[in-house]
Design a protein around this motif. Structure first.
Motif, mmCIF file in Angstrom:
data_model
loop_
_atom_site.group_PDB
_atom_site.id
_atom_site.type_symbol
_atom_site.label_atom_id
_atom_site.label_comp_id
_atom_site.label_asym_id
_atom_site.label_seq_id
_atom_site.Cartn_x
_atom_site.Cartn_y
_atom_site.Cartn_z
ATOM 1 N N MET A 1 0.943 4.333 15.721
ATOM 2 C CA MET A 1 0.023 4.385 14.595
ATOM 3 C C MET A 1 -0.817 3.106 14.583
ATOM 4 S SD MET A 1 0.797 4.812 10.488
ATOM 5 C CE MET A 1 1.324 6.498 10.589
ATOM 6 N N ARG A 2 -2.072 3.255 14.304
ATOM 7 C CA ARG A 2 -2.962 2.104 14.222
ATOM 8 C C ARG A 2 -2.562 1.188 13.067
ATOM 9 N NH1 ARG A 2 -8.236 4.249 12.953
ATOM 10 N NH2 ARG A 2 -8.624 2.054 12.630
ATOM 11 N N VAL A 3 -2.861 -0.093 13.206
ATOM 12 C CA VAL A 3 -2.530 -1.084 12.188
ATOM 13 C C VAL A 3 -3.198 -0.724 10.862
ATOM 14 C CG1 VAL A 3 -2.712 -3.514 11.543
ATOM 15 C CG2 VAL A 3 -2.179 -2.899 13.905
ATOM 16 N N ALA A 4 -4.467 -0.349 10.906
ATOM 17 C CA ALA A 4 -5.192 0.004 9.687
ATOM 18 C C ALA A 4 -4.539 1.193 8.986
ATOM 19 C CB ALA A 4 -6.651 0.301 9.998
ATOM 20 N N ASP A 5 -4.076 2.160 9.745
ATOM 21 C CA ASP A 5 -3.419 3.333 9.162
ATOM 22 C C ASP A 5 -2.098 2.955 8.503
ATOM 23 O OD1 ASP A 5 -5.500 4.954 10.062
ATOM 24 O OD2 ASP A 5 -4.457 5.482 11.916
ATOM 25 N N THR A 6 -1.348 2.078 9.145
ATOM 26 C CA THR A 6 -0.089 1.610 8.579
ATOM 27 C C THR A 6 -0.334 0.858 7.274
ATOM 28 O OG1 THR A 6 0.907 1.443 10.775
ATOM 29 C CG2 THR A 6 1.961 0.198 9.019
ATOM 30 N N MET A 7 -1.339 -0.011 7.275
ATOM 31 C CA MET A 7 -1.650 -0.765 6.056
ATOM 32 C C MET A 7 -2.092 0.171 4.942
ATOM 33 S SD MET A 7 -3.360 -4.372 7.330
ATOM 34 C CE MET A 7 -4.855 -3.639 7.934
ATOM 35 N N LYS A 8 -2.899 1.161 5.278
ATOM 36 C CA LYS A 8 -3.363 2.121 4.271
ATOM 37 C C LYS A 8 -2.188 2.872 3.652
ATOM 38 C CE LYS A 8 -6.517 5.946 3.499
ATOM 39 N NZ LYS A 8 -7.643 6.718 4.029
ATOM 40 N N LYS A 9 -1.273 3.311 4.483
ATOM 41 C CA LYS A 9 -0.099 4.047 4.000
ATOM 42 C C LYS A 9 0.732 3.177 3.061
ATOM 43 C CE LYS A 9 3.827 6.714 5.854
ATOM 44 N NZ LYS A 9 4.905 6.216 5.059
ATOM 45 N N LYS A 10 1.012 1.960 3.462
ATOM 46 C CA LYS A 10 1.835 1.062 2.648
ATOM 47 C C LYS A 10 1.166 0.732 1.315
ATOM 48 C CE LYS A 10 4.608 -1.280 6.119
ATOM 49 N NZ LYS A 10 4.995 -2.594 6.652
ATOM 50 N N LEU A 11 -0.119 0.405 1.358
ATOM 51 C CA LEU A 11 -0.829 0.049 0.129
ATOM 52 C C LEU A 11 -0.960 1.250 -0.806
ATOM 53 C CD1 LEU A 11 -3.563 -2.275 1.647
ATOM 54 C CD2 LEU A 11 -1.641 -2.967 0.189
ATOM 55 N N THR A 12 -1.186 2.418 -0.247
ATOM 56 C CA THR A 12 -1.303 3.630 -1.062
ATOM 57 C C THR A 12 0.024 3.940 -1.751
ATOM 58 O OG1 THR A 12 -3.050 4.507 0.345
ATOM 59 C CG2 THR A 12 -1.844 6.091 -1.014
ATOM 60 N N GLU A 13 1.108 3.849 -1.018
ATOM 61 C CA GLU A 13 2.430 4.129 -1.600
ATOM 62 C C GLU A 13 2.816 3.112 -2.671
ATOM 63 O OE1 GLU A 13 5.055 4.327 1.772
ATOM 64 O OE2 GLU A 13 4.310 6.299 2.376
ATOM 65 N N ALA A 14 2.491 1.847 -2.441
ATOM 66 C CA ALA A 14 2.930 0.790 -3.346
ATOM 67 C C ALA A 14 2.025 0.609 -4.567
ATOM 68 C CB ALA A 14 3.025 -0.534 -2.587
ATOM 69 N N LEU A 15 0.714 0.839 -4.393
ATOM 70 C CA LEU A 15 -0.226 0.478 -5.451
ATOM 71 C C LEU A 15 -1.023 1.651 -6.025
ATOM 72 C CD1 LEU A 15 -1.600 -2.818 -3.868
ATOM 73 C CD2 LEU A 15 0.209 -2.571 -5.583
ATOM 74 N N ALA A 16 -0.885 2.832 -5.459
ATOM 75 C CA ALA A 16 -1.620 4.015 -5.923
ATOM 76 C C ALA A 16 -3.074 3.678 -6.252
ATOM 77 C CB ALA A 16 -0.919 4.629 -7.139
ATOM 78 N N PRO A 17 -3.824 3.182 -5.276
ATOM 79 C CA PRO A 17 -5.190 2.740 -5.561
ATOM 80 C C PRO A 17 -6.138 3.872 -5.939
ATOM 81 C CG PRO A 17 -4.776 2.691 -3.212
ATOM 82 C CD PRO A 17 -3.477 3.041 -3.868
ATOM 83 N N VAL A 18 -7.096 3.514 -6.773
ATOM 84 C CA VAL A 18 -8.193 4.409 -7.115
ATOM 85 C C VAL A 18 -9.181 4.429 -5.957
ATOM 86 C CG1 VAL A 18 -10.096 4.758 -8.740
ATOM 87 C CG2 VAL A 18 -7.898 3.895 -9.560
ATOM 88 N N ARG A 19 -9.337 3.272 -5.319
ATOM 89 C CA ARG A 19 -10.181 3.143 -4.131
ATOM 90 C C ARG A 19 -9.531 2.144 -3.191
ATOM 91 N NH1 ARG A 19 -14.281 -0.144 -2.227
ATOM 92 N NH2 ARG A 19 -14.478 -1.371 -4.138
ATOM 93 N N LEU A 20 -9.563 2.469 -1.908
ATOM 94 C CA LEU A 20 -9.016 1.587 -0.883
ATOM 95 C C LEU A 20 -9.890 1.678 0.357
ATOM 96 C CD1 LEU A 20 -6.865 -0.257 0.381
ATOM 97 C CD2 LEU A 20 -5.517 1.807 0.866
ATOM 98 N N ASP A 21 -10.503 0.552 0.707
ATOM 99 C CA ASP A 21 -11.312 0.482 1.921
ATOM 100 C C ASP A 21 -10.716 -0.599 2.810
ATOM 101 O OD1 ASP A 21 -13.249 2.400 1.103
ATOM 102 O OD2 ASP A 21 -14.203 0.864 -0.141
ATOM 103 N N ILE A 22 -10.395 -0.220 4.030
ATOM 104 C CA ILE A 22 -9.873 -1.169 5.013
ATOM 105 C C ILE A 22 -10.884 -1.231 6.146
ATOM 106 C CG2 ILE A 22 -7.999 -1.701 6.604
ATOM 107 C CD1 ILE A 22 -6.119 -0.163 4.707
ATOM 108 N N ILE A 23 -11.494 -2.391 6.287
ATOM 109 C CA ILE A 23 -12.565 -2.568 7.268
ATOM 110 C C ILE A 23 -12.074 -3.489 8.381
ATOM 111 C CG2 ILE A 23 -14.926 -3.387 7.616
ATOM 112 C CD1 ILE A 23 -13.894 -2.657 4.110
ATOM 113 N N ASP A 24 -12.088 -2.981 9.598
ATOM 114 C CA ASP A 24 -11.693 -3.774 10.760
ATOM 115 C C ASP A 24 -12.879 -4.640 11.182
ATOM 116 O OD1 ASP A 24 -10.841 -4.850 13.157
ATOM 117 O OD2 ASP A 24 -10.148 -2.949 13.984
ATOM 118 N N GLU A 25 -12.750 -5.932 11.003
ATOM 119 C CA GLU A 25 -13.809 -6.874 11.364
ATOM 120 C C GLU A 25 -13.478 -7.654 12.631
ATOM 121 O OE1 GLU A 25 -14.258 -9.190 7.752
ATOM 122 O OE2 GLU A 25 -15.734 -7.746 6.996
#
Length: 90
Positions: free
Chosen positions: A1-25
């Protein structure tokens, strides 16, 4: 799994965000210290969640860092954060 996908999953489960944007810079940091040849080492995260209510900026960032501790130890070299409540985003 990509790092960004892992971070998205963890943040979504823990914080139930209204909006979440993860930008690979990472492409902006190629050749710099901490840059990984395959990318996914430098990220900007914009997250809007009710979980930040009543917390100051430092507490919000610590919360995100705690959730992503494994990624920060293993692969992510730099993380820029924008942490807002839904009311602050409006």
């Amino acid at each position: 799994m990509r790092v960004a996908d892992t971070m998205k999953k963890k943040l979504t489960e823990a914080l139930a965000p209204v909006r979440l944007d993860i930008i690979d810079e990472s492409h902006h940091h190629a050749g710099h210290g901490g840059a990984h040849p395959d990318g996914e080492s430098h990220f900007r995260i914009e997250i809007v969640s009710n979980a930040f209510a009543g917390k100051n900026r430092v507490a919000r960032q610590r919360l995100v860092y705690d959730i992503l501790a494994e990624e920060l130890r293993a692969r992510v070299h730099a993380l820029s954060l924008a942490t807002l409540t839904p009311e602050e985003e409006q």
